[in-house]
Design an enzyme around this catalytic site. Structure first.
Site, PDB file in Angstrom:
ATOM      1  N   HIS A 144       0.839  -1.214   0.000  1.00  0.00           N
ATOM      2  CA  HIS A 144       0.000   0.000   0.000  1.00  0.00           C
ATOM      3  C   HIS A 144       0.868   1.256   0.000  1.00  0.00           C
ATOM      4  O   HIS A 144       0.571   2.225  -0.698  1.00  0.00           O
ATOM      5  CB  HIS A 144      -0.885   0.047   1.251  1.00  0.00           C
ATOM      6  CG  HIS A 144      -1.919  -1.032   1.328  1.00  0.00           C
ATOM      7  ND1 HIS A 144      -1.880  -2.036   2.258  1.00  0.00           N
ATOM      8  CD2 HIS A 144      -3.038  -1.243   0.600  1.00  0.00           C
ATOM      9  CE1 HIS A 144      -2.927  -2.824   2.112  1.00  0.00           C
ATOM     10  NE2 HIS A 144      -3.651  -2.367   1.107  1.00  0.00           N
ATOM     11  N   GLN A 159      -9.606  -7.483 -10.045  1.00  0.00           N
ATOM     12  CA  GLN A 159     -10.176  -6.219  -9.557  1.00  0.00           C
ATOM     13  C   GLN A 159      -9.735  -5.057 -10.452  1.00  0.00           C
ATOM     14  O   GLN A 159     -10.548  -4.202 -10.826  1.00  0.00           O
ATOM     15  CB  GLN A 159      -9.725  -5.984  -8.113  1.00  0.00           C
ATOM     16  CG  GLN A 159     -10.037  -4.589  -7.596  1.00  0.00           C
ATOM     17  CD  GLN A 159      -9.740  -4.438  -6.122  1.00  0.00           C
ATOM     18  OE1 GLN A 159     -10.515  -4.885  -5.296  1.00  0.00           O
ATOM     19  NE2 GLN A 159      -8.633  -3.802  -5.773  1.00  0.00           N
ATOM     20  N   ARG A 183      -4.248 -10.167   4.235  1.00  0.00           N
ATOM     21  CA  ARG A 183      -4.712 -11.489   4.687  1.00  0.00           C
ATOM     22  C   ARG A 183      -3.552 -12.427   5.040  1.00  0.00           C
ATOM     23  O   ARG A 183      -3.784 -13.478   5.637  1.00  0.00           O
ATOM     24  CB  ARG A 183      -5.651 -12.112   3.654  1.00  0.00           C
ATOM     25  CG  ARG A 183      -6.983 -11.355   3.600  1.00  0.00           C
ATOM     26  CD  ARG A 183      -8.055 -12.081   2.821  1.00  0.00           C
ATOM     27  NE  ARG A 183      -9.366 -11.489   3.067  1.00  0.00           N
ATOM     28  CZ  ARG A 183      -9.978 -10.620   2.247  1.00  0.00           C
ATOM     29  NH1 ARG A 183      -9.393 -10.232   1.135  1.00  0.00           N
ATOM     30  NH2 ARG A 183     -11.174 -10.147   2.555  1.00  0.00           N
TER      31      ARG A 183
HETATM   32  O1  PAF Z   1      -8.307  -3.628  -2.952  1.00  0.00           O
HETATM   33  C1  PAF Z   1      -8.925  -3.197  -1.951  1.00  0.00           C
HETATM   34  O2  PAF Z   1      -8.365  -2.971  -0.887  1.00  0.00           O
HETATM   35  C2  PAF Z   1     -10.417  -2.978  -2.059  1.00  0.00           C
HETATM   36  O3  PAF Z   1     -11.018  -3.940  -2.840  1.00  0.00           O
HETATM   37  C3  PAF Z   1     -10.795  -1.569  -2.544  1.00  0.00           C
HETATM   38  C4  PAF Z   1     -10.313  -1.316  -3.957  1.00  0.00           C
HETATM   39  C5  PAF Z   1     -10.192  -0.530  -1.610  1.00  0.00           C
HETATM   40  C6  PAF Z   1     -12.306  -1.391  -2.533  1.00  0.00           C
HETATM   41  O4  PAF Z   1     -12.829  -1.569  -1.258  1.00  0.00           O
END
Ligand code: PAF
Length: 281
Positions: free
Chosen positions: A37, A155, A189
């Site tokens: 992140h 995603q 996770r």
């Molecule tokens: O990847 C994530 O952490 C989540 O799926 C996101 C994109 C913040 C949406 O809640």
């Protein structure tokens, strides 16, 4: 760094930057941050003078028997990390701010086709929840650019389609997966793994890497490759969900030799953690 909890405060802050003609980059997260992140935030800072991140554990992307209530909420630690990374604004809304009506009464966004494949087959409502919350966050922040990790490749493809189909004027940047030294993709996770499972976990990446190598070396029997990979994962202690070789962009099975832009994607349970990972071929 400033932290805001309401949409009104967020909008006021971003509007001031816009009036000053400043570009805005956005990193949505669910918190419990790791180096992956922080890398997204660092990349965001290269894209724009102003950076916004969100921390919101989004209930609509968790299935009924999934880990929504147990998902780690670590706002104080996350804030320190984001501040150290040079973030300008953190948006950390409560569920009632994001979803003021009962969830089943709220408008939702569905990205067809892509959402039902791979992870969507075992998590049927997951990508509707992701598309909905990301669409809402995009409307709230109105960034010029948004960054997502490639670890969640499906995603990323769902979000690219959402932006294309609903004409969001936002550039989507996929950022390569940040890995531990043994190859394990960083993920919130991973914290669910016991010491014994943590030692096994890098097998997922190793199996993907070995399969990618065989494809590059000319292996054409994708089904055999996938079956062998799943057997290797099962022998190591995983419960494989899927292991698939797909076209990178639309996640469909390759039609033949002409499909060159392939991605290997896998999901497997290890204890109570469902790990996902993928590699380009
Ligand atoms: O990847 C994530 O952490 C989540 O799926 C996101 C994109 C913040 C949406 O809640």
């Amino acid at each position: 760094m400033r932290t805001v909890h309401t949409i009104a405060e967020l909008r006021a802050r971003v509007a001031a930057w816009r009036q000053a003609g400043e570009r805005v980059a956005f990193v949505p997260t669910m918190g419990n941050l790791h180096r992956g992140h922080i890398h997204l935030v660092e990349r965001a800072r290269e894209q724009a003078p102003r950076t916004v991140a969100s921390i919101f554990v989004n209930p609509t992307q968790f299935g009924p028997n999934e880990d929504f209530s147990g998902y780690p909420r670590t706002l104080a630690e996350d804030s320190c990390q984001l501040e150290a990374a040079g973030l300008d604004l953190l948006f950390a809304p409560a569920v009632a701010e994001m979803y003021p009506r009962p969830l089943e009464e709220m408008t939702a966004i569905t990205v067809p086709e892509l959402s039902g494949l791979l992870c969507g087959a075992s998590r049927p409502t997951h990508f509707r929840g992701v598309a909905t919350v990301v669409g809402k966050l995009f409307n709230m922040v109105q960034p010029d650019v948004a960054l997502f990790g490639e670890k969640d490749w499906q995603q990323l493809m769902v979000i690219r389609r959402l932006v294309e189909d609903l004409n969001f004027p936002i550039e989507i940047i996929g950022v390569p997966t940040v890995r531990e030294t043994d190859g394990l993709a960083m993920s919130s996770r991973n914290g669910y793994l016991t010491a014994e499972e943590r030692a096994i976990a890098p097998t997922l990446h190793a199996t993907l890497a070995a399969s990618a190598e065989r494809l590059r070396a000319g292996e054409r029997d994708h089904q055999r490759l996938a079956e062998e990979a799943k057997a290797r994962l099962a022998a190591a202690g995983f419960r494989p969900d899927y292991f698939e070789i797909r076209r990178a962009r639309d996640l469909q099975p390759p039609a033949g030799e002409q499909d060159e832009d392939l991605r290997i994607l896998a999901a497997a349970w290890l204890g109570k953690a469902r790990l996902i990972d993928n590699l380009a071929v």
